[in-house]
Design a protein around this motif. Structure first.
Motif, PDB file in Angstrom:
ATOM      1  N   TYR A   1       0.866  -1.187   0.000  1.00 37.21           N
ATOM      2  CA  TYR A   1       0.000   0.000   0.000  1.00 37.21           C
ATOM      3  C   TYR A   1       0.903   1.237   0.000  1.00 37.21           C
ATOM      4  O   TYR A   1       1.562   1.524   1.006  1.00 37.21           O
ATOM      5  CB  TYR A   1      -0.928  -0.022   1.210  1.00 37.21           C
ATOM      6  CG  TYR A   1      -1.915  -1.162   1.114  1.00 37.21           C
ATOM      7  CD1 TYR A   1      -3.126  -0.993   0.442  1.00 37.21           C
ATOM      8  CD2 TYR A   1      -1.617  -2.423   1.625  1.00 37.21           C
ATOM      9  CE1 TYR A   1      -4.013  -2.065   0.306  1.00 37.21           C
ATOM     10  CE2 TYR A   1      -2.494  -3.486   1.490  1.00 37.21           C
ATOM     11  CZ  TYR A   1      -3.689  -3.295   0.832  1.00 37.21           C
ATOM     12  OH  TYR A   1      -4.555  -4.345   0.687  1.00 37.21           O
TER      13      TYR A   1
ATOM     14  N   ARG B   1      -2.600   3.112  12.759  1.00 33.45           N
ATOM     15  CA  ARG B   1      -1.412   2.486  12.157  1.00 33.45           C
ATOM     16  C   ARG B   1      -1.732   1.130  11.556  1.00 33.45           C
ATOM     17  O   ARG B   1      -0.961   0.608  10.770  1.00 33.45           O
ATOM     18  CB  ARG B   1      -0.309   2.328  13.207  1.00 33.45           C
ATOM     19  CG  ARG B   1       0.256   3.641  13.676  1.00 33.45           C
ATOM     20  CD  ARG B   1       1.357   3.414  14.683  1.00 33.45           C
ATOM     21  NE  ARG B   1       2.395   2.545  14.175  1.00 33.45           N
ATOM     22  CZ  ARG B   1       3.421   2.946  13.436  1.00 33.45           C
ATOM     23  NH1 ARG B   1       3.529   4.214  13.109  1.00 33.45           N
ATOM     24  NH2 ARG B   1       4.324   2.088  13.021  1.00 33.45           N
TER      25      ARG B   1
ATOM     26  N   LEU C   1      -4.326   0.673   6.334  1.00 28.04           N
ATOM     27  CA  LEU C   1      -3.417   1.007   5.230  1.00 28.04           C
ATOM     28  C   LEU C   1      -4.180   1.736   4.131  1.00 28.04           C
ATOM     29  O   LEU C   1      -5.387   1.523   3.954  1.00 28.04           O
ATOM     30  CB  LEU C   1      -2.763  -0.266   4.687  1.00 28.04           C
ATOM     31  CG  LEU C   1      -1.891  -1.011   5.722  1.00 28.04           C
ATOM     32  CD1 LEU C   1      -1.487  -2.385   5.205  1.00 28.04           C
ATOM     33  CD2 LEU C   1      -0.646  -0.192   6.080  1.00 28.04           C
TER      34      LEU C   1
ATOM     35  N   SER D   1       6.168   2.619  14.956  1.00 25.17           N
ATOM     36  CA  SER D   1       5.068   2.831  15.875  1.00 25.17           C
ATOM     37  C   SER D   1       5.538   3.552  17.121  1.00 25.17           C
ATOM     38  O   SER D   1       6.538   3.175  17.718  1.00 25.17           O
ATOM     39  CB  SER D   1       4.467   1.489  16.258  1.00 25.17           C
ATOM     40  OG  SER D   1       3.674   1.624  17.390  1.00 25.17           O
TER      41      SER D   1
HETATM   42  N1  LIG Z   1       1.214  -3.732   3.176  1.00 27.55           N
HETATM   43  C1  LIG Z   1       1.846  -2.622   3.509  1.00 27.55           C
HETATM   44  N2  LIG Z   1       2.110  -1.690   2.584  1.00 27.55           N
HETATM   45  C2  LIG Z   1       2.760  -0.569   2.911  1.00 27.55           C
HETATM   46  N3  LIG Z   1       3.173  -0.264   4.136  1.00 27.55           N
HETATM   47  C3  LIG Z   1       2.928  -1.137   5.117  1.00 27.55           C
HETATM   48  C4  LIG Z   1       2.254  -2.365   4.854  1.00 27.55           C
HETATM   49  N4  LIG Z   1       2.148  -3.032   6.009  1.00 27.55           N
HETATM   50  C5  LIG Z   1       2.700  -2.270   6.951  1.00 27.55           C
HETATM   51  N5  LIG Z   1       3.174  -1.126   6.421  1.00 27.55           N
HETATM   52  C6  LIG Z   1       3.863  -0.050   7.134  1.00 27.55           C
HETATM   53  O1  LIG Z   1       4.662  -0.615   8.122  1.00 27.55           O
HETATM   54  C7  LIG Z   1       4.312  -0.101   9.383  1.00 27.55           C
HETATM   55  C8  LIG Z   1       4.500  -1.172  10.408  1.00 27.55           C
HETATM   56  O2  LIG Z   1       3.479  -2.110  10.247  1.00 27.55           O
HETATM   57  P1  LIG Z   1       3.206  -3.255  11.306  1.00 27.55           P
HETATM   58  O3  LIG Z   1       1.910  -3.847  10.972  1.00 27.55           O
HETATM   59  O4  LIG Z   1       4.364  -4.142  11.395  1.00 27.55           O
HETATM   60  O5  LIG Z   1       3.252  -2.509  12.636  1.00 27.55           O
HETATM   61  P2  LIG Z   1       2.230  -1.489  13.288  1.00 27.55           P
HETATM   62  O6  LIG Z   1       0.872  -1.828  12.848  1.00 27.55           O
HETATM   63  O7  LIG Z   1       2.695  -0.125  13.006  1.00 27.55           O
HETATM   64  O8  LIG Z   1       2.439  -1.788  14.776  1.00 27.55           O
HETATM   65  P3  LIG Z   1       1.905  -3.034  15.542  1.00 27.55           P
HETATM   66  O9  LIG Z   1       2.280  -4.239  14.784  1.00 27.55           O
HETATM   67  O10 LIG Z   1       2.610  -2.889  16.799  1.00 27.55           O
HETATM   68  O11 LIG Z   1       0.432  -2.837  15.641  1.00 27.55           O
HETATM   69  C9  LIG Z   1       2.881   0.372   9.228  1.00 27.55           C
HETATM   70  O12 LIG Z   1       2.558   1.363  10.138  1.00 27.55           O
HETATM   71  C10 LIG Z   1       2.869   0.859   7.802  1.00 27.55           C
HETATM   72  O13 LIG Z   1       3.321   2.183   7.738  1.00 27.55           O
END
Ligand SMILES: Nc1ncnc2c1ncn2[C@@H]1O[C@H](COP(=O)(O)OP(=O)(O)OP(=O)(O)O)[C@@H](O)[C@H]1O
Length: 958
Positions: free
Chosen positions: A263, A318, A321, A814
């Motif tokens: 995304y 967060r 997406l 985060s």
């Molecule tokens: N499919 C994706 N495409 C683009 N960016 C992504 C995608 N998945 C995650 N991200 C980015 O990576 C960051 C980290 O994602 P992740 O799901 O690991 O952790 P989080 O949601 O921020 O924290 P937590 O896992 O503690 O809830 C997200 O906040 C986002 O900015």
């Protein structure tokens, strides 16, 4: 019969389960010496076979089937496969369940086919009287990613997590495996508590790769298993799962990957920190998230596919997406939990402890923070927790909506409670602020104006984050609200201009939960406590007719509602009839948004009167208007937005809204001692922050009660700490980022132990011009500024509250990533304030109590005497919105003496259309004219005595 133990054929080769070794709660029964299983709790038997192309049949699994009621055929005495195999992967799987001892030994196909008799007996081997003598396979060959992942996990966890038949069915529904050999990791784009996220490339397709260390495999497996649920991956507002895999990391430990669609805008939080959005975009974004959540919460049947209701349990900005077209998807299911109707939460279970311990502290609902999650109905409780967080997400989003700040600067992005508690709120701070003080994010001054749009918007947020979990909207209802909001103009030239000139997305019309559109016509069992399936039909429209059709559709509803209201005029049923009509508005699929562009947006064709008159019973409106005049609303609004701290010495009458005064007068006339009764109707905000007031002789019982509750909190929190410790240790072995950023390229290295893997790539459009990653602060602790540069501007304006926080500008990291899910320091001595009390108290008293809180519609403070009387009594549930939704407020006393809403009450609330709710008075409405009023006022506890034998003790109905 339900409680009868059932003996079933049992095969569980995948897990290598020995007789008697399987924990009863995982296998749903006890494995016998003879290889069968004795199923408890009235479970049925099931079997799953794979029928290969060459006709060979292999047994996959047999055992206890606890999902009674999910499958009608489970009632038969033979295991009949009634679902057409074409629904299942390659038509190769056969599933059946039945209700006779050992009935799952074999299966029959109960549908006619061209080449087989209608009921052809197919033999499987393994148990009982095998007819063909085929050998049971020890490991099924299931060509799908989810299953291969699950098989890997099964070998890892052995008895910890079993793969149920349902899992296999769901897995069978998944996509063909993706060859990950060609996967290239290009750039670290984010990091959460459970792993790092990379932008990657697979066969020239841009993908996101979420990497979990071995210590976080539970989250990994959970996330996979949720993605593998039937129907989930077809939904527009659920992030797109592509594949999953396990591989060996440099340190010899396994690591797990989830491949997802990439995304480009990253998380909603990131997007909002960099951009403002107009009204229609903001509605669209929030509507998308809500739609995804509503879908997740919904238990669905389609053909032989069954999707259980699922709670997300970590709804944050967060974990949403943003697609390139700015639509949003819900992501990150590592903490999600199935909530099937047959999955009870038994207090004391391991599961139950885990239920209340997860989430991001900042977004934790008051009942989670306060340890008061209602585990008796965990399905509803966990959904309500999600909706609370959704309300915060709305606040974060609409605060960046440029159309809501005309003529002034849009405030910088802030996470919920960031102004109050900074980037790293502790559990205690959140507990004080949110659970005890019932504080909610403050609405900006610019929203003080009480136009229709703002009023609806604010009410929607308030109804999502209501202190009383049961009073919150359901996600489905929130989705309806968002649909309605989308229709509303912000009455601004900017907005209208944008709609006219771009028109790339036409507002979605309709109040029926539109996620169902994806599923065409489906039977949906989606409402909390609502066991009745709802049939939803799809109506589509396209092109320039769209606006008119929408309008007609709404007018049609209005006519229907009005005629219905005329038919049943005098009793409360009329309102219910209107409600049910209103909730069946036609819908327009989101997929048509891009194509169907009305020349004039629908929102501009509808006047305020249109919308208000649409769904209202005129009598209801009249009545409510009388009670809730504009002046009343305005006064309420002024109170809401008053930033002046209020004196704690206000007299009672000063702290009451007019309607509350009415109630007081009414009670006095009725001879009810005001001191003892009114406090239930008063705001519950104490004048000080003494969380553990010193006990007195007279209040010892209630104090014990409170202490008991706190103790239980501590127990849970301590478990949370233990979990966090695990995570902390793990963090040390997780990849650490070393990044340098140049204008258009980024060189990133991932440190695996002492090995550094350097990846260089053009950052491409994702990071172009955006300081996505700067020199990493993670190794040194990794605290981050999630809000981006704008925030810092605002921080200065915000009285430097945030200056204590360190900001490193790592947008994708985060702010809570290094925070425990729950963290708690040593419990304070009983007479001492909480360690962070002064900070929260400072916030609350210095800036005035939160004026936004819908639970604080009355005054901010209460007289000390009332406080005392409140402490002395067990806290009664605050009656919610008596004038609109719960016209026949149906309450029952639970065994413990507390109040609980009945299923009926919840059902009605869930279905309450917004337009009725919005007319509710700011506070109580009490009519002494019982012949005309359908409103009942209940006073609970205290001096009131029951007036009728049928009324429960302690409750008087007027
Ligand atoms: N499919 C994706 N495409 C683009 N960016 C992504 C995608 N998945 C995650 N991200 C980015 O990576 C960051 C980290 O994602 P992740 O799901 O690991 O952790 P989080 O949601 O921020 O924290 P937590 O896992 O503690 O809830 C997200 O906040 C986002 O900015």
């Amino acid at each position: 019969l339900q409680s009868e133990d059932r003996e079933c054929a049992f095969t569980h080769h995948l897990q290598g389960v020995e007789p008697h070794s399987g924990p009863i709660n995982e296998l749903r029964g006890v494995v016998q010496e003879n290889g069968t299983i004795r199923c408890s709790h009235g479970s049925r038997c099931y079997g799953l076979w794979e029928k290969r192309a060459d006709g060979e049949v292999q047994l996959v699994k047999q055992g206890c089937w606890p999902h009674i009621g999910d499958q009608q055929e489970c009632h038969g005495d033979r295991c009949q496969v009634t679902a057409m195999p074409s629904q299942i992967q390659n038509g190769s799987y056969r599933f059946c369940c039945c209700n006779q001892d050992l009935c799952n030994t074999n299966f029959t196909e109960a549908w006619p086919t061209a080449d087989t008799p209608a009921l052809r007996l197919i033999k499987s081997s393994g148990h009982g009287d095998s007819q063909t003598g085929e050998q049971c396979p020890t490991l099924p060959r299931i060509p799908c990613v989810c299953v291969s992942v699950n098989i890997v996990l099964l070998t890892i966890w052995k008895h910890k997590h079993s793969l149920s038949a349902l899992d296999v069915m769901e897995a069978a529904n998944s996509e063909p495996a993706v060859d990950l050999d060609n996967l290239k990791m290009l750039e670290l784009i984010g990091r959460g508590r459970y792993g790092a996220v990379f932008r990657g490339c697979l066969n020239e397709r841009c993908v996101a790769v979420k990497l979990f260390s071995s210590a976080n495999r539970l989250n990994f497996s959970n996330e996979c298993s949720i993605y593998c649920l039937p129907l989930l991956r077809q939904h527009d507002n659920i992030s797109r799962f592509l594949s999953a895999d396990e591989r060996m990391a440099a340190d010899g430990q396994p690591e797990f990957l989830i491949l997802m669609e990439f995304y480009p805008h990253g998380s909603l939080s990131r997007y909002l920190s960099l951009h403002t959005v107009d009204w229609s975009t903001c509605c669209r974004m929030t509507h998308g998230v809500t739609r995804g959540l509503a879908f997740l919460h919904t238990e669905l049947y389609r053909g032989d596919q069954y999707k259980p209701a699922v709670a997300h349990r970590d709804v944050t900005s967060r974990n949403v997406l943003v697609r390139a077209d700015l639509s949003c998807v819900l992501a990150d299911f590592g903490l999600s939990m199935r909530l099937t109707g047959n999955r009870p939460c038994h207090p004391g279970d391991d599961d139950t402890i885990a239920i209340s311990e997860v989430g991001t502290v900042r977004y934790m609902a008051p009942e989670v923070l306060g340890g008061a999650l209602n585990l008796r109905d965990c399905e509803s409780a966990l959904k309500q927790v999600d909706v609370y967080a959704l309300g915060l997400l709305y606040w974060e989003s609409f605060r960046r909506c440029s159309d809501l700040f005309l003529g002034e600067a849009v405030p910088g992005y802030q996470l919920a409670y960031q102004a109050e508690l900074g980037n790293h709120p502790s559990f205690e701070e959140m507990q004080i602020l949110v659970a005890r003080e019932k504080h909610r994010p403050r609405f900006p001054e610019a929203w003080k104006e009480n136009n229709l749009t703002l009023r609806l918007l604010k009410e929607t947020m308030e109804d999502c984050w209501d202190q009383d979990a049961e009073a919150r909207l359901t996600a489905q209802c929130a989705e309806e609200r968002l649909s309605e909001l989308t229709l509303l103009s912000t009455h601004t030239a900017i907005h209208n201009h944008r709609n006219l000139s771009h028109g790339h997305w036409s507002p979605q019309v309709g109040s029926a939960s539109s996620y169902i559109e994806d599923l065409q016509v489906g039977v949906v069992k989606n409402l909390q406590g609502d066991g009745h399936p709802t049939l939803v039909t799809k109506m589509t429209s396209s092109g320039t007719d769209l606006a008119e059709k929408n309008r007609n559709s709404i007018n049609y509803e209005r006519q229907q509602a009005q005629s219905q209201a005329r038919l049943s005029s005098s009793d409360s049923l009329s309102t219910n009839s209107v409600l049910s009509l209103v909730t069946t508005l036609s819908t327009i699929p989101e997929s048509e948004h891009k194509a169907a562009v009305p020349s004039v947006p629908v929102c501009m064709q509808l006047t305020e009167e249109d919308l208000e008159a649409t769904k209202l019973d005129p009598k209801e409106v009249d009545k409510n208007l009388r009670e809730s005049s504009d002046e009343n609303l305005m006064e309420h609004s002024q109170k809401q937005f008053s930033s002046e701290p209020q004196s704690s010495n206000l007299l009672l009458h000063q702290s009451l809204q007019p309607t509350e005064v009415k109630l007081a007068q009414f009670l006095l006339v009725s001879g009810v001692p005001p001191g003892s009764q009114l406090c239930h109707n008063l705001p519950k905000r104490p004048t000080s922050l003494h969380l553990l007031p010193k006990t007195t002789e007279t209040s010892s019982a209630s104090s014990r009660l409170k202490q008991g509750k706190l103790k239980s909190n501590h127990r849970q929190v301590e478990t949370g700490v233990a979990k966090m410790n695990k995570v902390t240790v793990i963090t040390a072995i997780e990849p650490q980022l070393v990044t340098t950023v140049t204008n258009n390229t980024s060189t990133s290295g991932v440190v695996y132990g002492n090995r550094v893997q350097v990846i260089t790539a053009a950052t491409g459009s994702y990071s172009a011009g955006v300081p996505t990653l700067v020199t990493n602060g993670l190794i040194g602790g990794g605290r981050t500024n999630p809000a981006g540069p704008q925030l810092e501007e605002e921080e200065k304006l915000e009285g430097k509250k945030l200056q204590r926080e360190d900001h490193l500008n790592l947008l994708n990291f985060s702010p809570d990533e290094h925070e425990p899910l729950l963290r708690r320091e040593q419990p304070p001595a009983e007479s001492e304030p909480f360690p962070h009390q002064s900070r929260a108290a400072d916030i609350l008293s210095g800036r005035g109590s939160n004026a936004n809180n819908n639970n604080n519609r009355g005054s901010e403070v209460k007289p000390e005497s009332i406080l005392v009387s409140e402490v002395e009594r067990p806290k009664a549930r605050r009656p919610e919105r008596p004038s609109s939704l719960d016209l026949s407020y149906d309450v029952t006393l639970t065994g413990g003496g507390g109040l609980s809403a009945s299923g009926e009450k919840i059902k009605r609330r869930v279905k309450t259309p917004y337009t009725l709710k919005k007319w509710r008075p700011a506070s109580w409405v009490v009519s002494t004219d019982t012949s005309k009023s359908s409103i009942a006022v209940f006073l609970v506890g205290g001096a009131a005595t029951a007036t009728a034998a049928s009324e429960p003790d302690g409750m008087t109905c007027f």
